[in-house]
Design an enzyme around this catalytic site. Structure first.
Site, PDB file in Angstrom:
ATOM      1  N   THR A  52       0.828  -1.208   0.000  1.00 52.70           N
ATOM      2  CA  THR A  52       0.000   0.000   0.000  1.00 52.70           C
ATOM      3  C   THR A  52       0.869   1.268   0.000  1.00 52.70           C
ATOM      4  O   THR A  52       0.594   2.208  -0.743  1.00 52.70           O
ATOM      5  CB  THR A  52      -0.881   0.016   1.252  1.00 52.70           C
ATOM      6  OG1 THR A  52      -0.080  -0.381   2.371  1.00 52.70           O
ATOM      7  CG2 THR A  52      -2.050  -0.935   1.120  1.00 52.70           C
ATOM      8  N   PHE A  57      -7.373   5.316   4.689  1.00 55.29           N
ATOM      9  CA  PHE A  57      -6.883   4.391   5.706  1.00 55.29           C
ATOM     10  C   PHE A  57      -8.022   3.665   6.415  1.00 55.29           C
ATOM     11  O   PHE A  57      -7.846   3.140   7.517  1.00 55.29           O
ATOM     12  CB  PHE A  57      -5.993   5.134   6.708  1.00 55.29           C
ATOM     13  CG  PHE A  57      -4.688   5.615   6.101  1.00 55.29           C
ATOM     14  CD1 PHE A  57      -3.611   4.751   5.929  1.00 55.29           C
ATOM     15  CD2 PHE A  57      -4.555   6.929   5.658  1.00 55.29           C
ATOM     16  CE1 PHE A  57      -2.420   5.180   5.348  1.00 55.29           C
ATOM     17  CE2 PHE A  57      -3.366   7.375   5.078  1.00 55.29           C
ATOM     18  CZ  PHE A  57      -2.291   6.492   4.921  1.00 55.29           C
ATOM     19  N   CYS A  59      -6.641   1.579   9.640  1.00 60.02           N
ATOM     20  CA  CYS A  59      -5.220   1.237   9.506  1.00 60.02           C
ATOM     21  C   CYS A  59      -4.425   1.612  10.758  1.00 60.02           C
ATOM     22  O   CYS A  59      -4.391   2.768  11.155  1.00 60.02           O
ATOM     23  CB  CYS A  59      -4.629   1.958   8.306  1.00 60.02           C
ATOM     24  SG  CYS A  59      -2.906   1.541   8.016  1.00 60.02           S
TER      25      CYS A  59
END
Ligand code: MNH
Length: 443
Positions: free
Chosen positions: A258, A385, A392
């Site tokens: 990512t 996120f 995240c």
């Protein structure tokens, strides 16, 4: 209540054939979504997926009192790899909370201070490679940078990414097993058949190899001190051996692709926007001055560089979707009933281009993230996120690593891209530019 729209040309029994079995499901769905509005559904055979494309509905799904994370398709397929690790744990699995509590302190802004020196080291390896000159494959080099960073900062383990001409066997096993796992979610049974016995056996070997390497790293670290992620997990005593292994594999997977994609997209847009480069450089020069490498505090002070990254992640959120399930029976958007447990997939590239929130949504404009413009938008409309307690955990880690790398290369090189490159986005679990090359020239 209102029926949820679906694409035209729905075939009896089969369902929505267009888009099923595609290698670029996110981009195909983005095209298919045109004209369908903020929510739509697609069915293939017996599997129906509800997609949310509008900012308002997506913000509603962020309400933690009514919705929670759902392990949809592609994420559930990763259970073989990540097990009850943070990313693939079910909400109610006790190890999610146990590991989250142990690991949260390792991801605060202040914890990043402790990782800064190692991140500088890895960035220096990138610089050394780029200094040698020639054309570089941006996504490949960003992957070296991010994998090396999470390996070394997380576990004191180097994949020797910059020393090797071909991928480390661990990386091959990781990429191979991820591709296999993702392939199992392909909706066409025929395509699935193609994954025959040989591929399945190879998958088994890859998984065993991942476990073996990680277990040997863990064994070598038992009883030693350390404030990296592995050190924290071992010192806490709160996690069983299999769970620690699952976390290590999870961080290696979740912690590199990512961020690599985010950096690659940012560099792509920078190579197309000299005026943005000029402003970013002016900021880097003034904040970092002439020091060879930045201090920890000087990284987060690159406010404009941060906007460049934010804007790249708006257009191409490299983790492009997450799923939310209803905690109780509810009604979404005042008209779409959802039963408890029913879920919808938030498709971020569409949510992040909702014209109601983002004027001229396709244009790259970092000023959208200036404080004034951020204040002018409602909350929960920008979610690269994820959201809620399952959002995240690595956000600060990714931001520090990425801003350090962007600041370093912008200050040191002119980024000459090829004028005829047209952005091509590759989809694995994550998104990344494919075939994007730069010729970095020392300034
Ligand atoms: Mn990360 C969860 C995006 C970098 C470790 N990450 C998520 C989710 C998104 C996401 C979206 C939520 C998924 C879901 O709801 O199903 N992550 C990103 C992006 C970047 C990123 C766009 C970089 C840019 N992530 C990182 C890094 C690490 C990491 C770096 C580790 C060092 N992420 C995780 C973990 C989770 C997660 C672990 C699962 C957290 C949880 O469920 O408790």
């Amino acid at each position: 209540t209102t029926a949820i729209p679906h694409p035209p040309w729905r075939v009896p029994l089969l369902g929505d054939v267009v888009g099923a079995g595609s290698r670029t499901p996110v981009q195909d769905t983005m095209k298919q979504a045109r004209g369908l509005g903020p929510i739509f559904t697609r069915r293939f055979l017996k599997r129906e997926i509800v997609f949310v494309a509008g900012a308002e509905l997506s913000a509603e799904l962020a309400d933690e009192s009514r919705f929670s994370k759902h392990l949809a398709l592609a994420v559930e397929a990763l259970r073989d790899i990540g097990g009850d690790g943070l990313f693939t744990a079910y909400n109610e699995e006790p190890n999610w909370k146990a590991a989250h509590d142990v690991l949260l302190p390792a991801f605060t802004q202040s914890a990043m201070r402790g990782y800064h020196a190692t991140m500088l080291d890895v960035t220096a390896q990138l610089v050394e490679k780029w200094d040698r000159g020639g054309v570089v494959d941006v996504s490949a080099d960003m992957t070296k940078l991010t994998l090396e960073t999470i390996g070394r900062v997380g576990f004191g383990y180097s994949f020797e990414s910059f020393e090797r001409s071909s991928a480390h066997p661990f990386v091959r096993a990781m990429t191979g097993s991820l591709a296999y796992a993702q392939g199992t979610t392909v909706t066409f049974p025929l395509v699935r058949k193609l994954f025959g016995r040989a591929a399945r056996e190879r998958y088994g070997r890859d998984l065993a190899y991942l476990a073996e390497v990680v277990d040997s790293v863990i064994r070598s670290r038992r009883g030693t001190q350390g404030t990296d992620l592995l050190g924290l997990m071992l010192a806490s005593g709160a996690l069983d051996d299999v769970n620690v292994r699952n976390q290590v594999i999870t961080f290696l997977v979740a912690g590199h692709e990512t961020t690599s994609g985010a950096l690659s997209f940012a560099l792509y847009y920078l190579s197309r926007h000299p005026e943005v480069v000029a402003r970013a450089r002016a900021e880097i020069d003034s904040v970092w001055g002439s020091a060879e490498v930045p201090e920890f505090e000087q990284v987060a002070k690159l406010r404009y560089v941060r906007r460049v990254l934010d804007e790249a992640l708006r257009l191409w959120p490299t983790a492009p979707a997450y799923a939310r399930q209803a905690r109780e029976d509810t009604v979404l958007g005042g008209k779409y009933p959802m039963r408890a447990g029913q879920w919808a997939l938030v498709l971020l590239p569409l949510v992040h281009r909702d014209p109601a929130m983002w004027p001229t949504p396709e244009a790259f404009d970092p000023d959208r993230f200036s404080p004034v413009q951020v204040r002018s938008r409602p909350g929960h409309v920008y979610k690269p996120f994820g959201t809620g307690e399952r959002a995240c955990i690595g956000r600060q880690f990714a931001l520090h690593e990425a801003m350090l790398a962007l600041g370093t290369v912008l200050r040191r090189y002119d980024l000459v891209g090829s004028a005829d490159y047209r952005l091509k986005v590759a989809e694995t679990l994550t998104l990344k530019p494919e075939g994007f090359r730069l010729t970095p020239r020392r300034r």
